[in-house]
Design a protein around this motif. Structure first.
Motif, mmCIF file in Angstrom:
data_model
loop_
_atom_site.group_PDB
_atom_site.id
_atom_site.type_symbol
_atom_site.label_atom_id
_atom_site.label_comp_id
_atom_site.label_asym_id
_atom_site.label_seq_id
_atom_site.Cartn_x
_atom_site.Cartn_y
_atom_site.Cartn_z
ATOM 1 N N GLN A 34 0.869 -1.349 0.121
ATOM 2 C CA GLN A 34 -0.007 0.124 -0.147
ATOM 3 C C GLN A 34 0.902 1.091 0.004
ATOM 4 O O GLN A 34 0.569 2.243 -0.740
ATOM 5 C CB GLN A 34 -0.817 0.006 1.166
ATOM 6 C CG GLN A 34 -2.006 -0.927 1.221
ATOM 7 C CD GLN A 34 -2.863 -0.934 2.407
ATOM 8 O OE1 GLN A 34 -2.393 -1.122 3.434
ATOM 9 N NE2 GLN A 34 -4.144 -0.610 2.397
ATOM 10 N N ALA A 44 -3.427 1.218 -9.066
ATOM 11 C CA ALA A 44 -3.792 -0.104 -9.564
ATOM 12 C C ALA A 44 -3.146 -1.332 -8.975
ATOM 13 O O ALA A 44 -3.477 -2.432 -8.665
ATOM 14 C CB ALA A 44 -3.920 -0.240 -11.068
ATOM 15 N N ARG A 46 -2.044 -1.534 -5.715
ATOM 16 C CA ARG A 46 -2.808 -1.650 -4.445
ATOM 17 C C ARG A 46 -4.031 -2.340 -4.667
ATOM 18 O O ARG A 46 -4.399 -3.446 -3.919
ATOM 19 C CB ARG A 46 -3.038 -0.188 -3.678
ATOM 20 C CG ARG A 46 -3.750 -0.634 -2.543
ATOM 21 C CD ARG A 46 -4.137 0.518 -1.859
ATOM 22 N NE ARG A 46 -5.061 1.430 -2.655
ATOM 23 C CZ ARG A 46 -6.208 1.422 -2.862
ATOM 24 N NH1 ARG A 46 -6.739 0.406 -2.258
ATOM 25 N NH2 ARG A 46 -6.816 2.323 -3.693
ATOM 26 N N GLN A 47 -4.928 -2.112 -5.694
ATOM 27 C CA GLN A 47 -6.211 -2.571 -6.146
ATOM 28 C C GLN A 47 -6.147 -3.929 -6.494
ATOM 29 O O GLN A 47 -6.786 -4.773 -5.975
ATOM 30 C CB GLN A 47 -6.862 -1.620 -6.857
ATOM 31 C CG GLN A 47 -7.133 -0.203 -6.531
ATOM 32 C CD GLN A 47 -7.487 0.739 -7.618
ATOM 33 O OE1 GLN A 47 -7.285 0.278 -8.882
ATOM 34 N NE2 GLN A 47 -7.982 1.953 -7.316
ATOM 35 N N GLN A 50 -5.359 -5.989 -3.137
ATOM 36 C CA GLN A 50 -6.919 -6.037 -2.440
ATOM 37 C C GLN A 50 -7.791 -6.983 -2.985
ATOM 38 O O GLN A 50 -8.366 -7.795 -2.236
ATOM 39 C CB GLN A 50 -7.218 -4.490 -2.403
ATOM 40 C CG GLN A 50 -8.462 -4.500 -1.422
ATOM 41 C CD GLN A 50 -8.995 -3.160 -1.327
ATOM 42 O OE1 GLN A 50 -8.386 -2.055 -2.051
ATOM 43 N NE2 GLN A 50 -9.647 -2.781 -0.591
ATOM 44 N N ALA A 51 -7.845 -7.028 -4.315
ATOM 45 C CA ALA A 51 -8.676 -7.846 -4.919
ATOM 46 C C ALA A 51 -8.317 -9.485 -4.550
ATOM 47 O O ALA A 51 -9.313 -10.095 -4.489
ATOM 48 C CB ALA A 51 -8.881 -7.694 -6.361
#
Length: 56
Positions: A34, A44, A46-47, A50-51
């Motif tokens: 992060q 993206a 980080r995303q 996370q996904a």
């Protein structure tokens, strides 16, 4: 006397390293991921992590 070029074919080769993390390791690294994503302005990344964590 021999002359050598400053650039060789090794300078033109792109190398890639691929790593693999299990879920526990990914969760441990998530705070660092992060922070790096924020500093590098790459939300993206980080995303994506996370996904992956939400899927498991």
């Amino acid at each position: 006397m021999r002359a050598f070029s400053g650039i060789t074919c090794k300078d033109m080769v792109k190398t890639t390293t691929i790593g693999q993390l299990d879920e526990q390791a990914l969760r441990q690294l998530y705070p660092l991921i992060q922070e790096l994503a924020a500093q590098e302005q790459l939300p993206a990344h980080r995303q994506a992590v996370q996904a992956r964590l939400e899927q498991s």
